[in-house]
Design a protein around this motif. Sequence first.
Motif, PDB file in Angstrom:
ATOM      1  N   LEU A   1       0.770  -1.139  -0.059  1.00  0.00           N
ATOM      2  CA  LEU A   1      -0.019  -0.054   0.213  1.00  0.00           C
ATOM      3  C   LEU A   1       0.849   1.090   0.278  1.00  0.00           C
TER       4      LEU A   1
ATOM      5  N   VAL B   1      -2.011  -0.922  -4.983  1.00  0.00           N
ATOM      6  CA  VAL B   1      -3.112  -1.022  -4.251  1.00  0.00           C
ATOM      7  C   VAL B   1      -4.036  -2.405  -4.265  1.00  0.00           C
TER       8      VAL B   1
ATOM      9  N   GLN C   1      -4.483  -4.957  -1.400  1.00  0.00           N
ATOM     10  CA  GLN C   1      -5.943  -5.566  -1.234  1.00  0.00           C
ATOM     11  C   GLN C   1      -5.861  -7.262  -1.247  1.00  0.00           C
TER      12      GLN C   1
ATOM     13  N   TYR D   1      -8.059  -1.456   7.530  1.00  0.00           N
ATOM     14  CA  TYR D   1      -7.389  -1.402   6.352  1.00  0.00           C
ATOM     15  C   TYR D   1      -8.007  -0.973   5.323  1.00  0.00           C
ATOM     16  N   LEU D   2      -8.952  -1.888   5.078  1.00  0.00           N
ATOM     17  CA  LEU D   2      -9.621  -1.997   3.657  1.00  0.00           C
ATOM     18  C   LEU D   2     -10.766  -1.159   3.666  1.00  0.00           C
TER      19      LEU D   2
ATOM     20  N   MET E   1      -8.974   1.985   2.657  1.00  0.00           N
ATOM     21  CA  MET E   1      -8.693   2.241   1.477  1.00  0.00           C
ATOM     22  C   MET E   1      -9.992   2.314   0.592  1.00  0.00           C
TER      23      MET E   1
ATOM     24  N   ARG F   1     -10.823   6.196   0.488  1.00  0.00           N
ATOM     25  CA  ARG F   1     -10.222   6.795  -0.214  1.00  0.00           C
ATOM     26  C   ARG F   1     -10.367   6.785  -1.692  1.00  0.00           C
TER      27      ARG F   1
ATOM     28  N   ASP G   1      -9.503   3.935  -3.111  1.00  0.00           N
ATOM     29  CA  ASP G   1      -8.504   3.104  -3.688  1.00  0.00           C
ATOM     30  C   ASP G   1      -9.205   1.633  -4.251  1.00  0.00           C
ATOM     31  N   ILE G   2     -10.245   1.355  -3.590  1.00  0.00           N
ATOM     32  CA  ILE G   2     -11.116   0.188  -4.061  1.00  0.00           C
ATOM     33  C   ILE G   2     -12.424   0.664  -4.637  1.00  0.00           C
TER      34      ILE G   2
END
Length: 251
Positions: free
Chosen positions: A177, A182, A186, A209-210, A213, A216, A218-219
């Motif tokens: 990360l 990313v 993940q 954490y997820l 993400m 933000r 990111d996922i």
Amino acid sequence: MSQDNIFREVDEELRSDRMRSLWRRFAPLVIGAAIAIVLLVAVNEGWSWYSNSQSAASSDKLYAALDSAEGGDLTAAQQQLDQLQAEGSGGYPVLAQFREAALLKNSGDTAGAVAAYDALANDQSNPRLRELALLLAANILVDTGSLQDVEARVATLATDDNPMRRTARELLGLAQLKAGDVAAAQASFEAILNDPLAQAPTQNRISYYLAAMASRGDIAPETAAAQTPAESAADTVDQIVQDDEAAPAAQ
């Protein structure tokens, strides 16, 4: 005196003479064996006492070093740990090495700490201690090193058959990360969530954490067709936050 009594006395004298002769012949061996047994027991007891006393002395030295470290005298603590490594018995020298590496990290010498953990990993015949040293080095390198530095130490521990795999995958995920990979991060985190042996505190930490993400961007966002484990984790965290906010209102 009857003739039978005379023969009996002669026979007893002969037997007595034979016994004395046999005793004179084998007495040194019997006595020597007895002395050897006594000496063996004495040596064993003496060695047990010596080992226990040495272990007790090593334990005292370790606690003295810990006290010095807690008191802020890192120089004295390092000197005491060095002495324990050189003179200690049992597993105390290895404990001293681990503690000295931790002292280097706490004092800000992260490069020295990583080098100390690497040296421990290279010297250890015990696989669990070797893996622990690698994980501790990687933990430092998540913040101070590169993804390649972390992978070099824990990639081989992140396999399905390794008992340290969850910690190794978490460190890999954090390093990935940080490096901007990313998708790899993940995958590393979701591998932990999907591990049936992952304990609740670990799963909660990975879920955070997820969730971070996902918040933000990111996922990928949730779709009607399916929800990824990361999005499920984000929803779980959101629900916890909502429940906490609703609790005071309900009171």
